[in-house]
Design a protein around this motif. Structure first.
Motif, PDB file in Angstrom:
ATOM      1  N   LEU A 169      51.747 -28.311 134.672  1.00  0.00           N
ATOM      2  CA  LEU A 169      52.406 -27.110 134.163  1.00  0.00           C
ATOM      3  C   LEU A 169      51.613 -25.821 134.348  1.00  0.00           C
ATOM      4  O   LEU A 169      52.200 -24.790 134.683  1.00  0.00           O
ATOM      5  N   PRO A 170      50.292 -25.798 134.142  1.00  0.00           N
ATOM      6  CA  PRO A 170      49.588 -24.517 134.292  1.00  0.00           C
ATOM      7  C   PRO A 170      49.718 -23.912 135.683  1.00  0.00           C
ATOM      8  O   PRO A 170      49.680 -22.692 135.842  1.00  0.00           O
ATOM      9  N   LEU A 171      49.873 -24.776 136.699  1.00  0.00           N
ATOM     10  CA  LEU A 171      49.912 -24.298 138.080  1.00  0.00           C
ATOM     11  C   LEU A 171      51.303 -24.395 138.688  1.00  0.00           C
ATOM     12  O   LEU A 171      51.484 -24.108 139.872  1.00  0.00           O
ATOM     13  N   SER A 216      44.039 -28.832 135.319  1.00  0.00           N
ATOM     14  CA  SER A 216      44.110 -28.656 136.774  1.00  0.00           C
ATOM     15  C   SER A 216      43.492 -29.819 137.524  1.00  0.00           C
ATOM     16  O   SER A 216      43.170 -29.693 138.707  1.00  0.00           O
ATOM     17  N   LEU A 217      43.330 -30.968 136.842  1.00  0.00           N
ATOM     18  CA  LEU A 217      42.779 -32.150 137.479  1.00  0.00           C
ATOM     19  C   LEU A 217      43.871 -33.193 137.695  1.00  0.00           C
ATOM     20  O   LEU A 217      44.753 -33.365 136.851  1.00  0.00           O
ATOM     21  N   ALA A 218      43.792 -33.895 138.816  1.00  0.00           N
ATOM     22  CA  ALA A 218      44.716 -34.987 139.112  1.00  0.00           C
ATOM     23  C   ALA A 218      43.908 -36.208 139.533  1.00  0.00           C
ATOM     24  O   ALA A 218      42.919 -36.087 140.256  1.00  0.00           O
ATOM     25  N   LYS A 232      40.494 -31.498 141.927  1.00  0.00           N
ATOM     26  CA  LYS A 232      40.748 -30.239 141.240  1.00  0.00           C
ATOM     27  C   LYS A 232      41.785 -29.459 142.034  1.00  0.00           C
ATOM     28  O   LYS A 232      41.627 -29.223 143.231  1.00  0.00           O
ATOM     29  N   ILE A 233      42.863 -29.065 141.350  1.00  0.00           N
ATOM     30  CA  ILE A 233      43.961 -28.354 142.005  1.00  0.00           C
ATOM     31  C   ILE A 233      43.852 -26.872 141.677  1.00  0.00           C
ATOM     32  O   ILE A 233      43.576 -26.496 140.545  1.00  0.00           O
ATOM     33  N   LEU A 392      41.104 -23.224 131.822  1.00  0.00           N
ATOM     34  CA  LEU A 392      40.876 -22.158 130.843  1.00  0.00           C
ATOM     35  C   LEU A 392      39.398 -21.929 130.571  1.00  0.00           C
ATOM     36  O   LEU A 392      39.045 -21.202 129.644  1.00  0.00           O
ATOM     37  N   GLU A 393      38.526 -22.531 131.370  1.00  0.00           N
ATOM     38  CA  GLU A 393      37.096 -22.458 131.096  1.00  0.00           C
ATOM     39  C   GLU A 393      36.549 -21.046 131.180  1.00  0.00           C
ATOM     40  O   GLU A 393      35.512 -20.742 130.588  1.00  0.00           O
ATOM     41  N   ASP A 394      37.226 -20.148 131.903  1.00  0.00           N
ATOM     42  CA  ASP A 394      36.755 -18.769 132.002  1.00  0.00           C
ATOM     43  C   ASP A 394      36.999 -17.992 130.712  1.00  0.00           C
ATOM     44  O   ASP A 394      36.475 -16.885 130.550  1.00  0.00           O
ATOM     45  N   SER A 395      37.810 -18.539 129.814  1.00  0.00           N
ATOM     46  CA  SER A 395      38.069 -17.883 128.533  1.00  0.00           C
ATOM     47  C   SER A 395      36.864 -18.116 127.618  1.00  0.00           C
ATOM     48  O   SER A 395      36.606 -19.237 127.186  1.00  0.00           O
TER      49      SER A 395
END
Length: 460
Positions: A169-171, A216-218, A232-233, A392-395
């Motif tokens: 969903l995020p991407l 963002s991982l599959a 990592k997507i 979201l790690e940049d947050s």
């Protein structure tokens, strides 16, 4: 017009207040009023920031697993959206408002079972819900997107039948496993030009087509069937890219696996359950003794960090002395516990399938019922930190939450459900949950040809 004038005048006075005072006022509102205020605040920075801060504080009372599930699905760290999703996933006053059926989703397939699915291979792996949207695939390679029963987009992967699909969903990406490749599709059903096979130089495994997505991982299995590849997507406009992230070599072939937080839980064909920390460094956190139920390929479901395993081996095989094995955070608890023991003299309506989403647990039964339970909060006094999902790690923010939710697996004769609906006279083979604003979509399958849905209005 005069009433609008006085309202706008009062709003102007309200907006002149210090941000701290606005927060204190908003904190007095109930959830519904607070979120409505967040909607009408528009682009006003002061009011929206105050509303977001109140939502952030209220999220500290959300169970950590439910909060993490929501954070893994949002594109950015918008606390108003996060808290809105949490409130939408809580059962209020439920009333059935609609129902529909999507017909002929699998017209001809008569193939074998796969080693990580129970019943028919297409019963539960070839459709997934995302709110009011339902994505489905069939034996001819068709992938369709439906909104409340109406098809709005379709494509064909041209790679044999669809084995499994998962939404990122995020991407706005849909991953679909075909016969040879895993295909990356835009969320609206238009095919992207990128195949995981070409980027990673390893086609998907011929034996196991399972896919798991978190943030963002599959994770999927390449040609080496004793390996799980984690990718990592990333996405930039219409282009998507994939990068190798981790390659876990296992001690035996996996049945299925689940990405959650920074961990990967694997069910092995040998019956072993293992939990690996994927990042910041690769560590095996837990490995169980062989479990006979998993070894015999009984139906298993993995949601968040929870594992559900039934003794119903396949469709048509009813074991009246059946039971379930269930547990969550197995790397901490160290075991699955026995649940849903049947009374041999007076058996309950057996649970055949289930789905977990937000604060809701949906069960499909042998007698054709949908039974919806509400998930309870755990230790209310315990506050813990939540590890932000990778996208979201940049947050730069510290996220607090309540303890893990208390997931209870019981027959509805022993625990009151929030809804119980008779939908068929046939067993419910698979279920899924979609949540969109004040509507809850209960998707289910009682045969291979159709996917049906009951829509519930959810008023707080």
């Amino acid at each position: 017009d005069r009433r609008k004038y006085f309202l706008s005048k009062k709003m102007c006075i309200f907006l002149r207040l210090p941000c701290e005072v606005i927060e204190c006022i908003l904190d007095l509102l109930d959830n519904r009023s607070l979120l409505n205020f967040g909607l009408i605040s528009g682009e006003d920075t002061v009011v929206r920031q105050a509303c977001a801060e109140v939502c952030r504080r209220r999220c500290s009372n959300v169970p950590c697993d439910i909060l993490l599930e929501i954070l893994a699905e949002v594109a950015s760290l918008d606390w108003i959206e996060v808290y809105t999703r949490y409130c939408s996933g809580r059962a209020g006053h439920l009333a059935q408002s609609d129902q529909f059926t999507i017909e002929k989703t699998t017209p001809t397939f008569e193939g074998p079972y796969t080693n990580h699915q129970h019943t028919h291979t297409l019963a539960r792996s070839t459709y997934c819900a995302s709110g009011a949207l339902l994505y489905s695939g069939d034996d001819l390679g068709n992938v369709e997107c439906h909104m409340e029963g109406s098809k709005i987009a379709d494509t064909n992967i041209r790679d044999g039948m669809v084995h499994e699909m998962e939404v990122c969903l995020p991407l706005n990406i849909l991953l679909v496993a075909g016969e040879s490749d895993i295909h990356c599709l835009n969320i609206d059903g238009r095919q992207s030009d990128i195949l995981l096979e070409e980027l990673f130089k390893t086609p998907c495994c011929a034996e196991n087509k399972h896919i798991s997505i978190f943030s963002s991982l599959a994770a999927f299995t390449p040609m080496n069937s004793e390996q799980v590849l984690i990718c990592k997507i990333s996405r930039n406009g219409d282009a998507a890219s994939f990068q190798d992230f981790r390659s876990l070599r296992l001690t035996s072939k996996p049945l299925q696996w689940k990405l959650w937080e920074n961990k990967l839980t694997v069910l092995h064909q040998s019956g072993i359950i293992s939990v690996y920390q994927v990042y910041p460094e690769e560590v095996c956190l837990y490995e169980s003794d062989p479990c006979m139920m998993i070894m015999y390929k009984n139906p298993c479901w993995m949601f968040r960090d929870a594992i559900f395993c039934s003794t119903l081996a396949s469709i048509g095989l009813i074991v009246r002395t059946s039971y379930w094995l269930f547990g969550y955070q197995v790397e901490k608890t160290g075991r699955l516990v026995r649940k849903l023991d049947q009374d041999k003299i007076n058996p309950a309506d057996d649970i055949w399938s289930l789905a977990l989403k937000g604060s809701l647990l949906l069960c499909g039964t042998e007698m054709g019922r949908l039974v919806l339970f509400s998930i309870e909060r755990g230790n209310e006094d315990s506050i813990k930190s939540v590890l932000l999902p990778m996208h979201l790690e940049d947050s730069i923010v510290s996220v607090k939450s309540a303890d893990h939710s208390n997931i209870v697996l019981e027959f509805d004769r022993n625990r009151s459900p929030v809804a119980a609906l008779q939908v068929s006279n046939r067993p419910v083979l698979s279920v899924d949950i979609g949540i969109k604003e004040e509507r809850i979509y209960l998707y289910y399958r009682t045969c291979m040809e159709n996917i049906s849905c009951v829509v519930l209005d959810n008023k707080s």
